[in-house]
Write an enzyme that holds these catalytic residues in place. Structure first.
Site, PDB file in Angstrom:
ATOM      1  CD  GLU A  35      -1.692  10.395  11.602  1.00 53.67           C
ATOM      2  OE1 GLU A  35      -1.277   9.422  10.937  1.00 53.67           O
ATOM      3  OE2 GLU A  35      -2.887  10.696  11.680  1.00 53.67           O
ATOM      4  N   GLY A 121      -4.970  13.893  -1.749  1.00 53.17           N
ATOM      5  CA  GLY A 121      -4.282  14.913  -0.978  1.00 53.17           C
ATOM      6  C   GLY A 121      -4.990  15.304   0.306  1.00 53.17           C
ATOM      7  CB  ALA A 122      -8.250  14.590   1.660  1.00 53.45           C
ATOM      8  CG  LEU A 124      -9.269  11.016   3.800  1.00 53.82           C
ATOM      9  CD1 LEU A 124     -10.673  11.249   3.248  1.00 53.82           C
ATOM     10  CD2 LEU A 124      -9.313  10.799   5.306  1.00 53.82           C
ATOM     11  CB  SER A 125      -4.499   6.181   2.690  1.00 53.52           C
ATOM     12  OG  SER A 125      -3.714   6.590   3.769  1.00 53.52           O
ATOM     13  CD  GLU A 159       3.078   5.359  -1.108  1.00 51.97           C
ATOM     14  OE1 GLU A 159       2.944   6.553  -0.819  1.00 51.97           O
ATOM     15  OE2 GLU A 159       2.121   4.566  -1.150  1.00 51.97           O
ATOM     16  CG  ASP A 171      -1.489   5.115   5.112  1.00 52.22           C
ATOM     17  OD1 ASP A 171      -1.853   5.228   6.301  1.00 52.22           O
ATOM     18  OD2 ASP A 171      -1.013   6.058   4.452  1.00 52.22           O
ATOM     19  CE1 TYR A 221       4.673  10.313   6.165  1.00 50.57           C
ATOM     20  CE2 TYR A 221       6.483   9.334   4.929  1.00 50.57           C
ATOM     21  CZ  TYR A 221       5.410   9.211   5.784  1.00 50.57           C
ATOM     22  OH  TYR A 221       5.079   7.982   6.266  1.00 50.57           O
TER      23      TYR A 221
END
Length: 383
Positions: A35, A121-122, A124-125, A159, A171, A221
């Site tokens: 991560e 927003g969890a 999980l992309s 992105e 991701d 981030y």
């Protein structure tokens, strides 16, 4: 939503034409280990899951990009792929179009309906899945025949450059290339990758969503990425043979003569120690050693919470409560500052255990977490 339902929405929202409607799906993802190292040249170990973004798309003659979101009920129509400050979600589409244009590929105008069940927003992309679904769909309907790897890289650039989130490649790459039942060991520097079967007999992975929503663009981030880069530049002055921070050793981060400030020391300590955790994780997944896999998950969370400082009180609480209940392992996943916790435990315990955690969580935070079970799935596809 299935094909029939998506087609009905598209035909209701947009004037009919004779063009064929096609359907595409892109999965969400989890990351077992590795991560916050995908922008530091590290190895990551993600897998796609059977939550998805689904789109219906057809070319049109209206000379507009016409896009409808089932979840928000918003319809956007524009003659160009110009940044939209009022409707941030549509920029994931426009960013992809913009990147194709930079390659000399001009997209025909189209009608598009998007629906998804990936919790936003969890961690999980959902945004990367949307980008990859759109990129793959545009390549297919125009006959451009971009490879899955090219789709991933183009989506990442969209992105980074258009949406404004300086994310790594993980991701988009796993969403584009995943195989059902397998995780991917991806070297984010070389983009070499290999598949490992996700099989631990008698044990299962699942997720608990803290329901604390994060936005990578609005969170710290991008600050973390800057700190990683500045830490690397300081270490590289003394170890010029390094090409990424991931190649450094944990003791490099602690070397006072290298001149790292406290934040840089902490970020570098996480990145460099994650290399050893990832190596151990791969070996224990291959040998089926579930207990060691769980132990490494706890170690990763500790590093993310204390050294990388991307956890939050709620996800820390869930992990500590799970540890007290004797689960094999748990850690926050994704960008951080909320989102989901990934758990590994013996099969058959999750429902009773979740009810315990849910009650304690509500008592402390006056909010209800959510339990997600999942299956390891394929990457982006036409359906």
């Amino acid at each position: 939503m299935n094909q029939e339902e998506l087609a009905k929405v598209l035909q209701t929202e947009f004037s009919p034409n004779g063009e064929t409607i096609r359907f595409f799906s892109a999965p969400g993802r989890i990351n077992i280990i590795g991560e916050h190292v995908d922008y530091a040249g590290g190895i990551v170990l993600p897998a796609a899951i059977d939550f998805s973004i689904r789109i219906a798309i057809r070319k049109n003659e209206a000379r507009k990009f016409r896009i409808f979101s089932v979840s928000t009920g918003e319809k956007i129509e524009s003659p160009s792929a110009a940044y939209d400050s009022k409707h941030s979600w549509v920029n994931y589409v426009y960013g992809v179009i913009d990147e194709f244009q930079k390659l000399g590929r001009v997209a025909d105008f189209f009608d598009l309906v998007v629906w998804g069940n990936i919790p936003q927003g969890a961690g999980l992309s959902s945004s990367a899945a949307f980008e990859v679904a759109v990129a793959f769909a545009l390549s297919e309907i125009h006959g451009w025949n971009f490879s899955r790897e090219e789709i991933a890289l183009l989506s990442q650039r969209a992105e980074n450059r258009f949406v404004g989130v300086n994310c790594g490649i993980m991701d988009q790459f796993v969403i584009a290339t995943a195989k059902e039942g397998f995780c991917i060991a991806l070297n984010t520097e070389s983009l070499r990758y290999e598949f490992y079967e996700m099989r631990l007999d008698g044990y299962e992975f699942y997720l608990i969503d803290s329901k604390v929503k994060h936005s990578l663009k609005d969170s710290a981030y991008n600050d973390r990425r800057k700190e990683v880069e500045s830490a690397f530049q300081k270490i590289k002055k003394h170890r010029p043979e390094l090409t990424t921070l991931y190649q450094a050793e944990p003791e490099d981060a602690e070397n006072s003569s290298f001149g790292l400030n406290e934040a840089e020391i902490q970020r570098a300590r996480h990145v460099t120690s994650e290399r050893y955790r990832t190596r151990n994780m791969i070996e224990n997944l291959k040998s089926g050693n579930a207990k060691e896999v769980g132990k490494i998950l706890f170690e990763c969370h500790d590093s993310l919470s204390k050294d990388y400082e991307v956890s939050c009180e709620e996800t820390d609480f869930i992990v500590e409560e799970l540890k007290a209940e004797g689960v094999l392992g748990a850690r926050m996943i994704g960008g951080g500052f909320g989102g989901c916790v990934l758990i590994l435990d013996k099969e058959g315990r999750k429902d009773i255990l979740f009810e315990k955690i849910k009650a304690r969580y509500f008592k402390k935070f006056e909010s209800n977490p959510e339990l997600y079970t999942f299956r390891i799935s394929d990457g982006v596809k036409e359906f």
